[in-house]
Design an enzyme around this catalytic site. Structure first.
Site, PDB file in Angstrom:
ATOM      1  N   HIS A 220       0.871  -1.171   0.000  1.00 52.99           N
ATOM      2  CA  HIS A 220       0.000   0.000   0.000  1.00 52.99           C
ATOM      3  C   HIS A 220       0.911   1.225   0.000  1.00 52.99           C
ATOM      4  O   HIS A 220       1.945   1.235   0.671  1.00 52.99           O
ATOM      5  CB  HIS A 220      -0.883  -0.077   1.249  1.00 52.99           C
ATOM      6  CG  HIS A 220      -1.552   1.192   1.614  1.00 52.99           C
ATOM      7  ND1 HIS A 220      -2.434   1.816   0.785  1.00 52.99           N
ATOM      8  CD2 HIS A 220      -1.464   1.969   2.728  1.00 52.99           C
ATOM      9  CE1 HIS A 220      -2.868   2.923   1.377  1.00 52.99           C
ATOM     10  NE2 HIS A 220      -2.289   3.030   2.552  1.00 52.99           N
ATOM     11  N   TYR A 252      -6.471   8.824   1.079  1.00 53.46           N
ATOM     12  CA  TYR A 252      -6.686   9.478   2.376  1.00 53.46           C
ATOM     13  C   TYR A 252      -5.515  10.418   2.666  1.00 53.46           C
ATOM     14  O   TYR A 252      -4.443  10.312   2.048  1.00 53.46           O
ATOM     15  CB  TYR A 252      -6.855   8.444   3.490  1.00 53.46           C
ATOM     16  CG  TYR A 252      -5.652   7.561   3.710  1.00 53.46           C
ATOM     17  CD1 TYR A 252      -4.568   7.986   4.484  1.00 53.46           C
ATOM     18  CD2 TYR A 252      -5.588   6.289   3.148  1.00 53.46           C
ATOM     19  CE1 TYR A 252      -3.467   7.173   4.683  1.00 53.46           C
ATOM     20  CE2 TYR A 252      -4.493   5.469   3.346  1.00 53.46           C
ATOM     21  CZ  TYR A 252      -3.433   5.917   4.116  1.00 53.46           C
ATOM     22  OH  TYR A 252      -2.339   5.117   4.295  1.00 53.46           O
ATOM     23  N   ASP A 535     -29.161 -20.306  16.055  1.00 56.59           N
ATOM     24  CA  ASP A 535     -30.411 -21.048  16.208  1.00 56.59           C
ATOM     25  C   ASP A 535     -30.295 -22.322  15.385  1.00 56.59           C
ATOM     26  O   ASP A 535     -29.552 -22.376  14.408  1.00 56.59           O
ATOM     27  CB  ASP A 535     -31.653 -20.210  15.850  1.00 56.59           C
ATOM     28  CG  ASP A 535     -31.696 -19.766  14.414  1.00 56.59           C
ATOM     29  OD1 ASP A 535     -30.655 -19.866  13.709  1.00 56.59           O
ATOM     30  OD2 ASP A 535     -32.753 -19.310  13.972  1.00 56.59           O
TER      31      ASP A 535
END
Ligand SMILES: Cc1cc2nc3c(=O)[nH]c(=O)nc-3n(C[C@H](O)[C@H](O)[C@H](O)COP(=O)(O)OP(=O)(O)OC[C@H]3O[C@@H](n4cnc5c(N)ncnc54)[C@H](O)[C@@H]3O)c2cc1C
Length: 800
Positions: A220, A252, A535
């Protein structure tokens, strides 16, 4: 080289933000005989934490991930390692503007304060930004910058664990399926519990114990600029500007004194084979930092300068391609693996590090995680997911998509198809539109049913119309009117057998299972706190033989871990297939194909029987998740095609349709059937979730019974809402001008002609008829609490 103890209760591999957080939190809960080994020097080990710019954006579609981030912010702040400058995401396109509204809704649902900003308001907070480039901003005031290395040092000081640097773990001794010791470059440490917090080295450390760790290191790009004129004079560690995300360009930004840090996900995925990670000796700077490739950064830099024009006067001063981990679904890998005592705390961002440290330490100390970790559990994946080929392919996509706008129903594109049911070819002939889940191709609707469509779809905007077709409505209505064939093969199921099977299942589940063979029981598995772990539909097929309908591989791993020696747990999903034959005419289809009596008197509701459908041996359960008369028909996979063909001809004669998951989901919602993992999870107890009917405290002891014992009336409830549109789930619910809860599953109830959404609400606002509002893309729409279940409350359709 450091002196090592011969024995420790716990050995943590890795002293990055994750290892340090775990060590500190273990001390907090009183576990102090802990050794933390890192192959690198302390505290700057050369791992990913060593050079992360530390941006903490807390908003996340996952409630759990958002909570882990919020807890991390609180912990970084406590350590004096957090700069709470706020975080802003900007929209450079109308689609992203919509997405920011959705993120604002998510944050509201999860209790994270946020606001939408105009372009000018963004520029007031970040004066370098050109407001003409954006449509809007989304601001979270409590976001900010974490100083990862400072936090590591503070956590290590606080912890009572023993930290040893420059000591590599070189082997893991496993015997009888359990961890016994670690071998290190400084000697052997006997231990029963190892936590692998080794970042991108996780797959190499996992391999030492014979397990596949499904993550892949990806490069990156991060650049620190030369000083920005407008910031001249700022001290080096001062941060005044909010951190910034420009997702439309996959970038960013953050301030550091006079400089700016610019990170880019814009480039092609640069994957690094774990075996190719350089050693400390071979790495030019540190092992996670590779040579910068400027050609990959160029387009991103142009976008950066367009958004923040003063950056045009600067140049990259420090630039790196640095590595961190990507997993197939983008979430961390937490928990105990199939090797007893071998825990993972992998693929965690700085954003979530201290929160994860807290969760893992509590989990180790108490046996249950302190918050719901279903989306992070290392056992959540099917077998194919951990293969290197799959992990590599998914890591590349996950990197590409890291800032994409992802629709809640968007399936992964590649690699597909991985798993198909025996009906796949027949479904293709009917022009099925497939979405993917757990590797399975699942028809969502069949284009062959297009001629059944009547009228215009109601209540759907373009977002809710994605991965949907009016054919879904037609299939749902045709099933209610005549019937449908649903491929239920992807339902996870296991066979539990052996002399101790009944006692074992009685202990792990809430309902009474000590009934005659041939009975089916709906039950819950709880954790020690009384939270719903899963469940389960339990069919007793013989004295010592049970078939269980489950929710995923995590359930199978749990059952296996808990099973005593006289109980065998076999995952039968792949070797079998299942058709749901449901609808008013289901009996007319089935009866002529079998010698067994399938009348209501001959084959009652919630009963199981092994019979033949012509020449196909079938385990048949009379129940229906869509709320109609009918059966789940399970057959060995090699008979699947024959089963489909045998049913298909009479089904067509009676006007039944092949129906997809779209119809299935809408129908189960209007019938009030909750879906574990979407509507309720371990954060909730059975009474709050409306599942108290499945709990029999008088049957004897079971896991979670004691915790449920002292509970009074629930303070919150899961209830159905009706409204005039389709929402997607996770939207905030408002009452009296305040956010009071959030939606879970949502759809259109075709038989009722209304939008429907299940929602968690405070008990005092959960009464039938209560008026509330559901926020959808920053608009609020009226809704009201509906009867539960909304459709066929007397169960007449199934019991006939
Ligand atoms: C350029 C860049 C920018 C980033 N930006 C951000 C950001 O802004 N926000 C954010 O949240 N995240 C960010 N990240 C991601 C973040 O840095 C990582 O996800 C995080 O630091 C991982 O922490 P960790 O403790 O798991 O791993 P690491 O920090 O890598 O620690 C793992 C440790 O394990 C040790 N180890 C490995 N194998 C062995 C062995 N066999 N024996 C002994 N020790 C071993 C290593 O030496 C290492 O110290 C960024 C990453 C990069 C590379």
């Amino acid at each position: 080289m450091a002196e090592l103890p011969r024995r420790a209760d716990i050995v943590v591999v890795g002293a990055g933000i994750v290892g340090c957080s775990i060590a500190a939190e273990l001390s907090r809960v009183g576990i102090t005989d802990v050794v933390v080994c890192d192959q690198g020097p302390l505290p700057v080990t050369g791992g990913s934490t060593s050079h992360a710019p530390g941006l903490v954006f807390q908003t996340n579609p996952s409630k759990t991930m958002c909570e882990l981030a919020q807890r991390s912010v609180a912990r970084y702040t406590e350590l004096g390692a957090f700069l709470g400058v706020g975080g802003i995401e900007v929209a450079a396109s109308p689609e992203r503007h919509q997405e920011l509204k959705r993120r604002h809704g998510l944050a509201t649902s999860w209790g994270l304060e946020s606001e939408l900003l105009t372009p000018e308001q963004v520029a007031e907070r970040i004066p370098l930004l050109d407001p003409s480039r954006i449509h809007a901003g989304y601001h979270v005031p409590s976001d900010g910058v974490a100083r990862g290395v400072d936090a590591c040092a503070a956590l290590a000081r606080e912890s009572r664990a023993r930290f040893v640097g420059e000591t590599a773990v070189t082997g893991i001794d496993v015997a009888g399926g359990r961890v016994r010791a670690v071998e290190t470059s400084a000697g052997r440490i006997e231990t029963d519990l190892i936590v692998v917090a080794a970042g991108i080295w996780g797959p190499l450390v996992g391999r030492m114990a014979g397990i596949q760790v499904p993550l892949y290191p990806v490069e990156h790009q991060l650049v620190w600029t030369t000083p920005v004129v407008e910031l001249a004079g700022e001290e080096d560690d001062v941060v005044r500007h909010p951190i910034l995300r420009h997702q439309d360009s996959c970038m960013y930004f953050r301030q550091r004194g006079e400089r700016y840090g610019v990170g880019s996900y814009q480039h092609r995925p640069l994957l690094v084979d774990p075996d190719e990670i350089p050693s400390h000796a071979d790495a030019p700077v540190m092992p996670t930092m590779l040579t910068f490739t400027p050609e990959d950064f160029e387009p991103a830099w142009r976008d950066a300068v367009a958004l923040l024009p003063p950056l045009g006067q600067t140049e990259p001063a420090e630039a790196m391609n640095a590595m961190f981990s990507f997993t197939p679904d983008g979430n961390p890998l937490l928990g105990e693996t199939e090797v007893a005592g071998l825990w993972l705390a992998e693929a965690v961002w700085v954003t979530h590090g201290p929160g994860v440290g807290w969760a893992v330490a509590e989990w180790i100390a108490t046996g249950s995680p302190p918050l719901d970790l279903r989306e992070c559990d290392v056992n959540r994946f099917e077998a194919h997911v951990s293969t290197p080929a799959y992990v590599r392919a998914r890591a590349a996509t996950a990197y590409d998509e890291v800032y994409d706008i992802i629709h809640p129903l968007q399936p992964m594109e590649e690699p597909r198809p991985i798993r198909v049911s025996p009906f796949y070819a027949r479904q293709q002939e009917l022009d099925a539109v497939f979405l993917e889940a757990n590797g399975w191709e699942r028809p969502h609707w069949y284009e062959a049913n297009a001629s059944l469509v009547e009228g215009e779809p109601e209540g759907r905007d373009p977002w809710a119309s994605r991965y949907w077709s009016p054919i879904v409505a037609a299939e749902a209505l045709a099933t209610r009117e005549r019937g449908g064939l649903f491929d239920m093969t992807s339902l996870k199921r296991a066979e539990v057998t052996g002399p101790g099977a009944l006692g074992f299942l009685q202990r792990l589940t809430t309902n009474e299972l000590d009934r005659q063979p041939g009975y089916v029981t709906y039950a819950l598995m709880l954790d020690e706190r009384g939270g719903i772990l899963s469940d389960v539909t339990v069919a007793r097929l013989g004295e010592t033989r049970f078939q269980l309908g489950l929710n995923g591989p995590r359930d199978v791993a749990y059952l296996r871990r808990q099973a005593p020696p006289d109980v065998h747990v076999a995952d039968t999903t792949g070797g079998t297939c299942c058709i749901g034959l449901w609808g008013p005419l289901a009996r007319d289809v089935l009866q002529p194909l079998t010698h067994d009596d399938v009348s209501h008197e001959g084959f009652g509701f919630f009963r199981a029987r092994e019979l033949f459908v012509r020449e196909v041996p079938v385990t048949t359960l009379r129940l229906s998740y869509v709320g109609e008369l009918g059966w789940e028909l399970y057959a060995p996979a090699e008979f699947g095609r024959r089963l489909w063909d045998t049913l298909w001809e009479p089904a067509q004669e009676h006007g039944l349709v092949a129906a997809g998951r779209g119809a299935f989901n809408a129908m189960r919602l209007e019938k009030g059937y909750r879906s574990w993992g979407t509507d309720m999870w371990s954060e909730h107890d059975p009474y709050e979730a409306g599942l108290g009917f499945a709990v029999r405290p008088d049957k004897g002891d079971f896991v979670g019974r004691e915790a449920l014992g002292g509970r009074g009336e629930p303070s919150r409830r899961l209830v159905p809402l009706t409204l005039d549109r389709v929402v997607m789930g996770k939207e905030p619910v408002w009452a009296n001008g305040e956010p009071v809860g959030f939606t879970t599953s949502a759809d259109w109830a075709h038989s009722l002609g209304t939008g429907i959404a299940y929602a968690w609400l405070p008990a005092e606002l959960a009464g039938e008829g209560q008026a509330v509002e559901v926020e959808y893309f920053h608009e609020r729409y009226p809704a009201s609490v509906a009867p539960d279940p909304p459709f066929d409350p007397e169960m007449k359709r199934m019991r006939r």
